[in-house]
Design a protein around this motif. Structure first.
Motif, PDB file in Angstrom:
ATOM      1  N   ILE A 102      -8.042  -2.268  -0.860  1.00  0.00           N
ATOM      2  CA  ILE A 102      -9.300  -1.723  -0.357  1.00  0.00           C
ATOM      3  C   ILE A 102      -9.122  -1.035   0.992  1.00  0.00           C
ATOM      4  O   ILE A 102      -9.584   0.098   1.186  1.00  0.00           O
ATOM      5  CB  ILE A 102     -10.368  -2.837  -0.243  1.00  0.00           C
ATOM      6  N   ILE A 103      -8.434  -1.709   1.930  1.00  0.00           N
ATOM      7  CA  ILE A 103      -8.312  -1.152   3.284  1.00  0.00           C
ATOM      8  C   ILE A 103      -7.178  -0.134   3.385  1.00  0.00           C
ATOM      9  O   ILE A 103      -7.411   1.052   3.616  1.00  0.00           O
ATOM     10  CB  ILE A 103      -8.104  -2.277   4.321  1.00  0.00           C
ATOM     11  N   ALA A 104      -5.945  -0.609   3.254  1.00  0.00           N
ATOM     12  CA  ALA A 104      -4.782   0.239   3.553  1.00  0.00           C
ATOM     13  C   ALA A 104      -4.600   1.386   2.569  1.00  0.00           C
ATOM     14  O   ALA A 104      -4.030   2.424   2.923  1.00  0.00           O
ATOM     15  CB  ALA A 104      -3.508  -0.612   3.592  1.00  0.00           C
ATOM     16  N   PHE A 105      -5.080   1.237   1.334  1.00  0.00           N
ATOM     17  CA  PHE A 105      -4.915   2.295   0.333  1.00  0.00           C
ATOM     18  C   PHE A 105      -6.207   3.090   0.144  1.00  0.00           C
ATOM     19  O   PHE A 105      -6.308   4.250   0.545  1.00  0.00           O
ATOM     20  CB  PHE A 105      -4.452   1.695  -0.994  1.00  0.00           C
ATOM     21  N   ALA A 106      -7.222   2.469  -0.426  1.00  0.00           N
ATOM     22  CA  ALA A 106      -8.431   3.200  -0.820  1.00  0.00           C
ATOM     23  C   ALA A 106      -9.231   3.719   0.371  1.00  0.00           C
ATOM     24  O   ALA A 106      -9.642   4.891   0.398  1.00  0.00           O
ATOM     25  CB  ALA A 106      -9.305   2.307  -1.702  1.00  0.00           C
ATOM     26  N   SER A 107      -9.455   2.860   1.395  1.00  0.00           N
ATOM     27  CA  SER A 107     -10.327   3.291   2.492  1.00  0.00           C
ATOM     28  C   SER A 107      -9.688   4.401   3.321  1.00  0.00           C
ATOM     29  O   SER A 107     -10.364   5.344   3.734  1.00  0.00           O
ATOM     30  CB  SER A 107     -10.703   2.103   3.375  1.00  0.00           C
ATOM     31  N   TYR A 108      -8.370   4.296   3.562  1.00  0.00           N
ATOM     32  CA  TYR A 108      -7.711   5.325   4.362  1.00  0.00           C
ATOM     33  C   TYR A 108      -7.676   6.665   3.629  1.00  0.00           C
ATOM     34  O   TYR A 108      -7.901   7.719   4.227  1.00  0.00           O
ATOM     35  CB  TYR A 108      -6.291   4.888   4.732  1.00  0.00           C
ATOM     36  N   LEU A 109      -7.406   6.635   2.328  1.00  0.00           N
ATOM     37  CA  LEU A 109      -7.400   7.878   1.558  1.00  0.00           C
ATOM     38  C   LEU A 109      -8.816   8.472   1.477  1.00  0.00           C
ATOM     39  O   LEU A 109      -8.983   9.698   1.534  1.00  0.00           O
ATOM     40  CB  LEU A 109      -6.853   7.632   0.157  1.00  0.00           C
ATOM     41  N   THR A 110      -9.814   7.614   1.351  1.00  0.00           N
ATOM     42  CA  THR A 110     -11.198   8.099   1.318  1.00  0.00           C
ATOM     43  C   THR A 110     -11.561   8.762   2.647  1.00  0.00           C
ATOM     44  O   THR A 110     -12.217   9.812   2.681  1.00  0.00           O
ATOM     45  CB  THR A 110     -12.171   6.940   1.033  1.00  0.00           C
ATOM     46  N   TRP A 111     -11.111   8.157   3.744  1.00  0.00           N
ATOM     47  CA  TRP A 111     -11.360   8.743   5.070  1.00  0.00           C
ATOM     48  C   TRP A 111     -10.731  10.120   5.179  1.00  0.00           C
ATOM     49  O   TRP A 111     -11.376  11.079   5.643  1.00  0.00           O
ATOM     50  CB  TRP A 111     -10.828   7.812   6.145  1.00  0.00           C
TER      51      TRP A 111
ATOM     52  N   PRO B 273      -2.695  14.442   3.283  1.00  0.00           N
ATOM     53  CA  PRO B 273      -3.081  13.103   3.757  1.00  0.00           C
ATOM     54  C   PRO B 273      -2.163  12.001   3.229  1.00  0.00           C
ATOM     55  O   PRO B 273      -1.874  11.042   3.945  1.00  0.00           O
ATOM     56  CB  PRO B 273      -4.501  12.936   3.207  1.00  0.00           C
ATOM     57  N   THR B 274      -1.696  12.149   2.000  1.00  0.00           N
ATOM     58  CA  THR B 274      -0.814  11.133   1.428  1.00  0.00           C
ATOM     59  C   THR B 274       0.518  11.071   2.179  1.00  0.00           C
ATOM     60  O   THR B 274       1.115  10.000   2.288  1.00  0.00           O
ATOM     61  CB  THR B 274      -0.545  11.425  -0.057  1.00  0.00           C
ATOM     62  N   THR B 275       0.977  12.200   2.694  1.00  0.00           N
ATOM     63  CA  THR B 275       2.225  12.223   3.457  1.00  0.00           C
ATOM     64  C   THR B 275       2.083  11.418   4.737  1.00  0.00           C
ATOM     65  O   THR B 275       2.912  10.552   5.051  1.00  0.00           O
ATOM     66  CB  THR B 275       2.628  13.674   3.791  1.00  0.00           C
TER      67      THR B 275
ATOM     68  N   ALA C 244       0.825  -1.207   0.000  1.00  0.00           N
ATOM     69  CA  ALA C 244       0.000   0.000   0.000  1.00  0.00           C
ATOM     70  C   ALA C 244       0.860   1.257   0.000  1.00  0.00           C
ATOM     71  O   ALA C 244       0.498   2.266  -0.612  1.00  0.00           O
ATOM     72  CB  ALA C 244      -0.933  -0.005   1.207  1.00  0.00           C
ATOM     73  N   ALA C 245       2.023   1.207   0.674  1.00  0.00           N
ATOM     74  CA  ALA C 245       2.937   2.359   0.661  1.00  0.00           C
ATOM     75  C   ALA C 245       3.424   2.646  -0.756  1.00  0.00           C
ATOM     76  O   ALA C 245       3.552   3.808  -1.164  1.00  0.00           O
ATOM     77  CB  ALA C 245       4.123   2.102   1.589  1.00  0.00           C
ATOM     78  N   VAL C 246       3.695   1.585  -1.525  1.00  0.00           N
ATOM     79  CA  VAL C 246       4.097   1.756  -2.922  1.00  0.00           C
ATOM     80  C   VAL C 246       2.967   2.416  -3.722  1.00  0.00           C
ATOM     81  O   VAL C 246       3.209   3.322  -4.535  1.00  0.00           O
ATOM     82  CB  VAL C 246       4.476   0.397  -3.549  1.00  0.00           C
ATOM     83  N   LEU C 247       1.734   2.008  -3.483  1.00  0.00           N
ATOM     84  CA  LEU C 247       0.595   2.606  -4.177  1.00  0.00           C
ATOM     85  C   LEU C 247       0.447   4.084  -3.825  1.00  0.00           C
ATOM     86  O   LEU C 247       0.173   4.921  -4.702  1.00  0.00           O
ATOM     87  CB  LEU C 247      -0.693   1.855  -3.821  1.00  0.00           C
ATOM     88  N   VAL C 248       0.636   4.423  -2.555  1.00  0.00           N
ATOM     89  CA  VAL C 248       0.548   5.829  -2.141  1.00  0.00           C
ATOM     90  C   VAL C 248       1.660   6.638  -2.790  1.00  0.00           C
ATOM     91  O   VAL C 248       1.437   7.764  -3.263  1.00  0.00           O
ATOM     92  CB  VAL C 248       0.608   5.949  -0.607  1.00  0.00           C
TER      93      VAL C 248
ATOM     94  N   LEU D  32       3.163   6.023  -5.623  1.00  0.00           N
ATOM     95  CA  LEU D  32       2.806   6.187  -7.032  1.00  0.00           C
ATOM     96  C   LEU D  32       1.772   7.294  -7.208  1.00  0.00           C
ATOM     97  O   LEU D  32       1.856   8.102  -8.152  1.00  0.00           O
ATOM     98  CB  LEU D  32       2.261   4.870  -7.597  1.00  0.00           C
ATOM     99  N   LEU D  33       0.807   7.353  -6.303  1.00  0.00           N
ATOM    100  CA  LEU D  33      -0.197   8.412  -6.353  1.00  0.00           C
ATOM    101  C   LEU D  33       0.446   9.785  -6.169  1.00  0.00           C
ATOM    102  O   LEU D  33       0.086  10.748  -6.867  1.00  0.00           O
ATOM    103  CB  LEU D  33      -1.249   8.177  -5.270  1.00  0.00           C
ATOM    104  N   ILE D  34       1.403   9.874  -5.241  1.00  0.00           N
ATOM    105  CA  ILE D  34       2.112  11.138  -5.007  1.00  0.00           C
ATOM    106  C   ILE D  34       2.838  11.594  -6.273  1.00  0.00           C
ATOM    107  O   ILE D  34       2.795  12.773  -6.650  1.00  0.00           O
ATOM    108  CB  ILE D  34       3.100  10.978  -3.834  1.00  0.00           C
ATOM    109  N   VAL D  35       3.494  10.643  -6.949  1.00  0.00           N
ATOM    110  CA  VAL D  35       4.249  10.967  -8.161  1.00  0.00           C
ATOM    111  C   VAL D  35       3.313  11.349  -9.308  1.00  0.00           C
ATOM    112  O   VAL D  35       3.511  12.378  -9.978  1.00  0.00           O
ATOM    113  CB  VAL D  35       5.140   9.771  -8.574  1.00  0.00           C
ATOM    114  N   VAL D  36       2.279  10.557  -9.521  1.00  0.00           N
ATOM    115  CA  VAL D  36       1.366  10.797 -10.646  1.00  0.00           C
ATOM    116  C   VAL D  36       0.611  12.108 -10.469  1.00  0.00           C
ATOM    117  O   VAL D  36       0.464  12.895 -11.412  1.00  0.00           O
ATOM    118  CB  VAL D  36       0.374   9.622 -10.782  1.00  0.00           C
ATOM    119  N   LYS D  37       0.125  12.370  -9.251  1.00  0.00           N
ATOM    120  CA  LYS D  37      -0.650  13.578  -8.982  1.00  0.00           C
ATOM    121  C   LYS D  37       0.229  14.783  -8.644  1.00  0.00           C
ATOM    122  O   LYS D  37      -0.282  15.886  -8.446  1.00  0.00           O
ATOM    123  CB  LYS D  37      -1.608  13.323  -7.819  1.00  0.00           C
TER     124      LYS D  37
END
Length: 304
Positions: free
Chosen positions: A237-246, A193-195, A50-54, A56-61
């Motif tokens: 779903i949990i560590a990436f999407a749900s936490y960012l949605t929160w 939040p991503t940080t 999930a840290a890798v996904l976050v 990637l999101l930081i880099v892309v966005k």
């Protein structure tokens, strides 16, 4: 920022119900995959992926992020607490049921408001919140007494194991509240939040994976569909999407209105444990869970 945050609409309510359902399923997902991959390994892998996904999101966005700013040390501290919390969850699930873990883990808001009460003047507790704290602690005591005064024919070893697992759940809740207070009292309260999420996941993954490898564990060579689906659910779903949605909801809606939904999570967790894992529910534990959930509602009460 609070002036720009709004009351919950139908979209926010629907999202919160979905988040609480997902969080309630979290302990069951860990328990289901445990025969193939240990709980600490699961939680370490999911945090790392999930840290890798976050990242990637930081880099892309192109979200601002630096390892040299004021957020580094608070981020590491939050990550250590995050890792210890999930280590306690993983160890506790060896001894207790997913239903029990869900209830005891979600006593975290109780410890959070107590800590903030003493540390931040603006977070002083109101009478209804003190009543909620008393209700929640009474619920914990009653739920624990279910193992102390078990009459269902379980062995002394089973009762002792349950107490050990439940205790890990309470310690995990205290560590979760410590993480929240660390974020609230540090520069992370103003960070993206991503940080915050990246530090928690990355540092947590390093500690959890170091723990399992030092213990002599290795990645399983054979995976079944249950373990694959469970790890995907926990990671994406949990560590990436749900936490960012929160975090997204927290920046757009009133936090006091969102937080009251937290009492639904242990209810979903208990229901999932009973339906999917056939967890036994004693009358004492059921009464304790009701008092805990009622306490969480009162603790999240804010005078408008």
């Amino acid at each position: 920022m609070s002036a720009h945050r709004k009351n919950l609409d139908g979209f926010a309510i629907s999202l919160m119900l979905l988040l609480c359902l997902c969080w309630g399923l979290q302990q069951v997902a860990v328990k289901l995959a445990a025969p193939v991959i240990s709980a600490p390994m699961q939680l370490g892998l999911r945090s790392g992926l999930a840290a890798v996904l976050v990242l990637l999101l930081i880099v892309v966005k192109k979200i601002p992020f630096s390892l040299r700013d004021q957020h580094v040390w608070p981020g590491i501290a939050a990550g250590v607490l995050f890792a210890l919390e999930f280590l306690c969850i993983s160890l506790g699930l060896k001894y207790t049921t997913a239903s029990h873990m869900s209830v005891f883990l979600y006593t975290a808001p109780i410890f959070t408001v107590l800590g903030l009460h003493w540390l931040i003047p603006a977070e002083r507790l109101q009478p209804a919140q003190w009543l909620g704290i008393l209700s929640a602690f009474a619920g914990v005591a009653i739920a624990f007494s279910g193992a102390l005064f078990d009459t269902s024919g379980n062995s002394q070893r089973d009762m002792t194991d349950m107490l050990i697992g439940d205790s890990f759940g309470v310690v995990a809740a205290i560590l979760w509240s410590a993480t929240t207070i660390t974020i609230r009292k540090s520069s992370l309260s103003e960070a993206e939040p991503t940080t915050t999420l990246f530090y928690q996941l990355a540092v947590g993954a390093l500690i959890l994976l170091a723990f399992v490898f030092l213990r002599g564990e290795s990645l399983p060579t054979q995976w079944n569909m249950t373990s694959i689906i469970s790890l995907f659910f926990q990671t994406v779903i949990i560590a990436f999407a749900s936490y960012l949605t929160w975090f997204w909801l927290m920046r757009r809606y009133l936090a006091s209105r969102l937080s009251v939904f937290s009492f639904l999570t242990p209810l979903f967790g208990v229901a999932a444990g009973v339906i999917l894992m056939h967890d036994p529910i004693s009358p004492r534990f059921a009464l304790g869970a009701i008092l805990v959930c009622g306490g969480i509602v009162l603790v999240n009460f804010r005078r408008t």
